[in-house]
Each structure stands twice: as C-alpha cells, then as structure tokens.
Write a protein that holds these residues in place. Structure first.
Motif, PDB file in Angstrom:
ATOM      1  N   PHE A   1       0.846  -1.167  -0.056  1.00 51.27           N
ATOM      2  CA  PHE A   1      -0.015  -0.032  -0.006  1.00 51.27           C
ATOM      3  C   PHE A   1       0.785   1.180  -0.039  1.00 51.27           C
ATOM      4  CE2 PHE A   1      -3.006  -3.244   1.567  1.00 51.27           C
ATOM      5  CZ  PHE A   1      -4.055  -3.096   0.755  1.00 51.27           C
TER       6      PHE A   1
ATOM      7  N   HIS B   1      -1.129  -5.372  -3.837  1.00 49.46           N
ATOM      8  CA  HIS B   1      -0.990  -4.012  -4.575  1.00 49.46           C
ATOM      9  C   HIS B   1      -1.776  -3.709  -5.738  1.00 49.46           C
ATOM     10  CE1 HIS B   1       0.867   0.148  -5.400  1.00 49.46           C
ATOM     11  NE2 HIS B   1       1.027  -0.505  -6.396  1.00 49.46           N
TER      12      HIS B   1
ATOM     13  N   GLY C   1      -4.179  -1.443  -4.174  1.00 48.67           N
ATOM     14  CA  GLY C   1      -3.105  -0.467  -4.092  1.00 48.67           C
ATOM     15  C   GLY C   1      -3.484   0.580  -4.994  1.00 48.67           C
TER      16      GLY C   1
END
Length: 446
Positions: free
Chosen positions: A75, A156, A160
């Motif tokens: 993140f 991610h 993310g």
C-alpha cells in the motif's frame, strides 16, 4: 476492498468507524484459528497438530513481515503499477497515531492492522492442500517467501492506488483474487511439485473430527462478516451493510446447493458437505458482495455451492492430491465469485458498474477475466518455483517413515489426543478409600 472505491475525503477521525474497523480486524484475526480448527478436524488424528500449527505460524511470521516491509510493498506509493513502497511505512516508523488513511475517517494504523489480518490468513489457506507431508520448517520458510514475492505484490495490484488491476477497474471487494484465487493457485503449484501423500486413492483418509470441522466452519462464517463488511472501511453509506447481508445470503444458498448435490450424487446430507458448502459460498461472495443485490447473492452462492461440490472430485480424476480441497473450494469459488460480478453486478452497490444481466454488457466481465487469470497464473508459477527451490535445498517433504507414523510426533513431538489414560477418571486415579480397600482385601483373602 477500499481503496478500490474512494469515499468523499474527510479530515476528522470518526470514532464510530474506527471502533467498527477494530472490531472487524479482530473478527478477521479469529478466522485464522477458525481455519486451523476447520482444517485440523478434516485430517487424520496423526496430523491434527501439524495442521493447526501450519495456520497458527502465519500469525507470527506474516505479522512481523507486514510491519517490516509488507504494508509498504502492498500500500505504499505505486511504482510501475506493480509494487508499492513508502519509507514511512517501513517498520511503521513514519505513521503517527493521528494520521488518517487517505480519503477515510480511520487511522492509518487501523487500516494497516485490518489489512494485516488478510495477509495472515491467505498463506494459511494454502496449507490445507499440503496436509500430512510437509516439513514444518520448510512450510514456515515458504510462508515468508510466498508472502513477500506473491501476496504483497498481488495485494498492491488489486487494492493499492496505482496497481494495474485497480486502475483497470477490476472489482474485488474483499479478496476473491488477492486472497482466494491467489491461495488456491499457489496450492496447486506446490502440490504439483511435492507430489501425493502415501496411500492417496488407496488408503482411507477420512476426517477424524467432524465436530471440530463444524466448529471451524462456524468461526469462519462468524469472522467473515468482519472480513467482508469491514472491507468498505466504514459504515456511513450502507454499502458495508449490503455486503453483510449478501454474505449471509450467499453462504446459505451455497450450503443448500452443496447439500442438494451431495444428496443426489451420494445419497446423504453430510456435515462435511454443509461446512464445505458454507465456505464455498463465503469465498464466492467475497469479491462480489458489494456489487450484487440480494437476489444476485443467492445466484452467486448457489452456483458456487454446486460447482465447488463438483470440483472437489476432480483431484481423483486428474491425480493431484489436494488434501483438503483448497483448489476445489478456494480457487474455483474465487474464480466463480469474481467472474460472476460481470454478470450480476447491479449498479446499485459499491459503484454504478452493471453486469450483463443488468444491462451493462460484457465490459466488466472481461475486466474480471483479466484480474482472475493474471493472479492465477502468477501465483501458480511463482509458488511452484518457490516449492521447487525449497525442495531441492532443504527438502519440502518429511521422510516416508515419518509420514506413515504421523507428522505430529515427527515435527512437533506431540500428539493431539492423549489416550494413555482413556477410561480413567476419578475412580481410577484417586486413592482408594477405606471401604474400597477393605473390599479389595476381603477379595484377596477369599
């Protein structure tokens, strides 16, 4: 899961949302012990403790990795739509207690600990496919490596800001791709490397404790409300409530569908089928629950319950030894739940995206396909490579003698149940009273 859909920016901490998210985090944490019980009851007696430990060790390993670098990789600031990194998140050194997660009313610490619980349970899910035959040291090292090179990057991609799947518009409310497909594909990759259990398709390998399985399934069902409803990161607009309701509905539908199939196919309604069907429904609704309406949730659950029940038998047809049906439930269920968004998204939940059956065409379906098959392929290949390298260096499997005798004693020097005092109780263990001693003396004299 947020931040896939961004709420209106708020500048003040919400005590209600913060408290709600802390409770949800605790519920998700409970799912890992619940998974341990679920898996532990499904194996033979001689593997029970090992199965429990393969889940519990993730609580230790992944927690430390998450603090050191995992949260930053998943993140942090995006790099090339593939990975994140923020030095402030390394060791949590740059996070203040009053810092809020961008666009939300909860602290960064709360978001980080909620996401941590997802990172913990995902490698634990893989362990069910490897029951009875993997060295505990090798499993612990695999967990650390897999979290680093597979889970953190995939998280991610999907959740993310800047991740390629996030930018593409792939919908994964709470982990159909990042958790279940990821874990299921990894399980397939590893078992193709390490091979089958001794006696697979020959010896009976029935669950030793169905009550333990049902207890684990109940804890998973309970904790899953935090897993799913909490993934909206707040409770301001009703989307989290929709997800909560859909979680219950889809799980119920999947359990019933599995049992109906089981009755028709095998002639009985089993407790193992009920537990497995419930988990299949939970898996399938995880990515879809914020996008579908309650009728759509029934459809998602019913399809998952039926097709996952059919899928668990594929291991006998194709010869791969998925000990506890991680592939049949988590991989298949995750794929179904993710793809069905493209058909059943109502446009009235987490976003205005509509699926085919609601007039939206196939645009979202193709986006879901991209996310599903990219994660599946990446996790399958990298997991197989990791297992191959570990097998060729420290060895992944226990010896044949240890596998036959029991992995609990070999790897943990313990057994789940102590039968040495079976049938004992107070009458056998307490000192003899005077009347009992007197009666025994008369019998001897006679």
């Amino acid at each position: 899961m947020a931040p896939a859909i961004t709420l209106a920016a708020e500048t003040e901490l919400s005590a209600a949302n913060t408290g709600f998210m802390l409770i949800c985090s605790a519920l998700v944490m409970l799912m890992t012990p619940g998974l341990a019980f679920f898996y532990g009851g499904m194996v033979r007696v001689k593997s029970t403790l090992n199965m429990l430990m393969m889940s519990f060790i993730s609580l230790g390993i992944v927690t430390i990795l998450w603090v050191l670098y995992g949260f930053s990789m998943a993140f942090g600031t995006d790099s090339g739509s593939i990975i994140g990194w923020s030095s402030d998140y390394v060791g949590f050194t740059g996070i203040g207690t009053a810092d809020l997660w961008d666009g939300y009313t909860i602290p960064v610490y709360v978001f980080a600990v909620f996401q941590l619980m997802f990172a913990i349970i995902t490698p634990a899910l893989i362990s069910g496919a490897l029951a009875d035959r993997v060295k505990f040291t090798a499993w612990a090292l695999f967990t650390a490596l897999w979290a680093t090179v597979v889970y953190f990057p995939v998280a991610h991609w999907v959740w993310g800001a800047g991740g390629w799947a996030f930018e593409l518009g792939v919908i994964d409310f709470a982990g159909g791709t990042a958790v279940h497909i990821n874990a299921g594909a990894a399980a397939l990759g590893v078992i193709l490397v390490i091979g089958k259990r001794i006696g697979f398709k020959k010896d009976p390998m029935r669950p030793h404790s169905l009550p333990l399985v049902m207890l684990g399934a109940g804890l998973l069902w309970f904790g899953w409300f935090g897993f799913n409803a909490g993934s909206w990161l707040g409770n301001d607009d009703g989307v989290g409530a929709l997800m909560f309701v859909n979680t219950q509905i889809a799980t119920a539908a999947a359990m019933l569908a599995w049992l109906i199939y089981e009755k028709i196919r095998h002639g009985a309604f089993t407790t193992l089928g009920a537990a497995s069907g419930a988990v299949a429904g939970l898996v399938a609704i995880t990515p879809a629950g914020g996008a579908v309406d309650p009728l759509g949730a029934i459809a998602v659950g019913a399809v998952a319950g039926l097709l996952c029940a059919m899928a668990v038998g594929l291991k006998y047809r194709f010869g791969y030894d998925d000990s506890l049906d991680v592939i049949g439930v988590h991989l298949v269920g995750g794929v179904l739940g993710s793809l069905l968004i493209g058909l059943f998204a109502s446009g009235k939940g987490q976003s205005e995206v509509k699926g085919l059956f609601y007039g939206g065409g196939l645009d979202q379906f193709w986006k879901q396909c991209a996310g599903v098959f990219a994660v599946l392929a990446y996790s399958l290949v990298v997991s197989a490579i990791l297992a191959f390298l570990l097998d060729k260096t420290i060895g992944m499997r226990v010896s044949e003698d240890d596998e036959v005798a029991g992995i609990d004693q070999a790897e943990h020097a313990e057994t789940a149940y102590d039968f040495s005092g079976a049938g004992g109780g107070a009458a056998r263990t307490a000192p003899a009273t005077a009347p009992v001693a007197a009666a025994a003396s008369k019998k001897v004299d006679a």
